[in-house]
Write an enzyme that holds these catalytic residues in place. Structure first.
Site, PDB file in Angstrom:
ATOM      1  N   ASP A  97      -0.631   4.335  -9.964  1.00 38.12           N
ATOM      2  CA  ASP A  97      -0.888   2.899 -10.039  1.00 38.12           C
ATOM      3  C   ASP A  97       0.337   2.251 -10.652  1.00 38.12           C
ATOM      4  O   ASP A  97       1.134   2.917 -11.327  1.00 38.12           O
ATOM      5  CB  ASP A  97      -2.132   2.589 -10.872  1.00 38.12           C
ATOM      6  N   ASP A 114       5.573   1.999  -7.993  1.00 40.56           N
ATOM      7  CA  ASP A 114       5.309   1.203  -6.804  1.00 40.56           C
ATOM      8  C   ASP A 114       5.213   2.133  -5.586  1.00 40.56           C
ATOM      9  O   ASP A 114       6.185   2.803  -5.238  1.00 40.56           O
ATOM     10  CB  ASP A 114       6.444   0.199  -6.624  1.00 40.56           C
ATOM     11  N   ASN A 154      -5.160   4.196  -1.192  1.00 36.75           N
ATOM     12  CA  ASN A 154      -5.985   3.056  -1.586  1.00 36.75           C
ATOM     13  C   ASN A 154      -5.207   1.879  -2.143  1.00 36.75           C
ATOM     14  O   ASN A 154      -5.691   0.744  -2.102  1.00 36.75           O
ATOM     15  CB  ASN A 154      -7.012   3.534  -2.630  1.00 36.75           C
ATOM     16  N   TYR A 157      -2.744 -10.015   5.125  1.00 33.43           N
ATOM     17  CA  TYR A 157      -3.655  -8.949   4.694  1.00 33.43           C
ATOM     18  C   TYR A 157      -4.313  -8.290   5.897  1.00 33.43           C
ATOM     19  O   TYR A 157      -4.347  -7.057   6.016  1.00 33.43           O
ATOM     20  CB  TYR A 157      -4.709  -9.524   3.751  1.00 33.43           C
ATOM     21  N   LYS A 216      -3.937  -4.356   7.356  1.00 31.97           N
ATOM     22  CA  LYS A 216      -5.078  -3.446   7.439  1.00 31.97           C
ATOM     23  C   LYS A 216      -5.357  -3.011   8.880  1.00 31.97           C
ATOM     24  O   LYS A 216      -5.814  -1.883   9.113  1.00 31.97           O
ATOM     25  CB  LYS A 216      -6.308  -4.109   6.826  1.00 31.97           C
ATOM     26  N   THR A 247     -14.508  -5.865  -6.471  1.00 30.53           N
ATOM     27  CA  THR A 247     -13.374  -5.233  -7.141  1.00 30.53           C
ATOM     28  C   THR A 247     -12.450  -6.305  -7.714  1.00 30.53           C
ATOM     29  O   THR A 247     -12.522  -7.481  -7.341  1.00 30.53           O
ATOM     30  CB  THR A 247     -12.563  -4.365  -6.156  1.00 30.53           C
TER      31      THR A 247
END
Length: 250
Positions: free
Chosen positions: A38, A59, A82, A146, A150, A181
């Site tokens: 992370d 990163d 993820n 985004y 995806k 989240t």
């Protein structure tokens, strides 16, 4: 029940949300070692799990980060791709720097993670799951960067599944819709509404607008589905996308 006894997994974006829930699920079901990455060092350091843990702060879109991570990936059995960021705005006014920021993490980072994982797993065989999104399937205004990242990730998974099949590496995607989240904290509309009526009420209000089941998923639900795709119960599944959206894409 999924059994991951003596297995080693990589989880990116592990400090919160789906990544953290997945790490907790894998550890609770026997994983021997988890390699957690992370960019949030403090949150990563705070994770406490009942298995061996290697923490890599950095990163995922930085190739040098993965070069330095190679020794830690020894013995890898599987990976969860993820790490991701969100952003919103209409195409006509969307800044190119913001476009690149989102694509860099969500797609470049996914590619670099996937490449590193497939190299580390090698001919032993294993399983990889990439966290895509229902927005990569269903078009909505205001989320071009985004959604494009995806949608591209789903196709990247399909190609990887074909390339990995000969080495018994299964590669699948999961495409959640609304999940409760911290990624929503980067969406001004949600932040403003949560300030007005509270976080839980804001989630419920948004879910009521477009989710037939009338609620958003919990991170733990998505983690359990990821675990299924990683498990021996899914050994004949590869190149697939599990749509977990409460009916959003219907």
């Amino acid at each position: 029940m999924t059994d991951f006894t003596d297995r080693t997994f990589l989880v990116t974006g592990a400090a919160s949300g789906i990544g953290l829930a997945t790490a907790q699920h894998l550890a609770a079901n026997g994983a021997k070692r988890l390699i957690l990455t992370d960019i949030a060092a403090d949150a990563l350091d705070a994770i406490d799990l009942p298995c061996a843990v290697d923490r890599l702060t950095g990163d995922v879109a930085d190739e040098a980060f993965w070069d330095s991570a190679v020794p830690k990936l020894d013995g890898l059995d599987g990976a969860v791709i993820n790490a991701g960021v969100a952003g919103a705005g209409p195409i006509a006014t969307f800044g190119f720097a913001e476009w690149r920021r989102i694509l860099s993490v969500n797609l470049d980072g996914a590619f670099l993670t996937l490449r590193a994982a497939m190299r580390a797993i090698g001919k032993r065989g294993g399983a990889i799951v990439a966290v895509s999104s229902a927005t990569g399937i269903k078009a909505e205004p205001g989320i071009a960067a985004y959604a494009a990242s995806k949608a591209a990730l789903i196709q990247l998974v399909r190609v990887a599944a074909k390339e990995g099949a000969g080495r018994r590496i299964r590669v699948n995607a999961i495409a959640p819709a609304g999940v409760e989240t911290p990624v929503w904290d980067a969406v001004p509309m949600f932040v403003n509404r949560a300030a007005e009526i509270g976080r839980d009420a804001a989630f419920a209000e948004m879910a009521a607008m477009g989710t037939p089941l009338g609620r958003y998923a919990k991170s733990e639900e998505i983690a359990a589905q990821i675990a299924f795709l990683l498990s021996d119960a899914a050994t004949y599944i590869t190149g697939s996308t599990l749509v977990s959206d409460g009916g959003y894409t219907l």
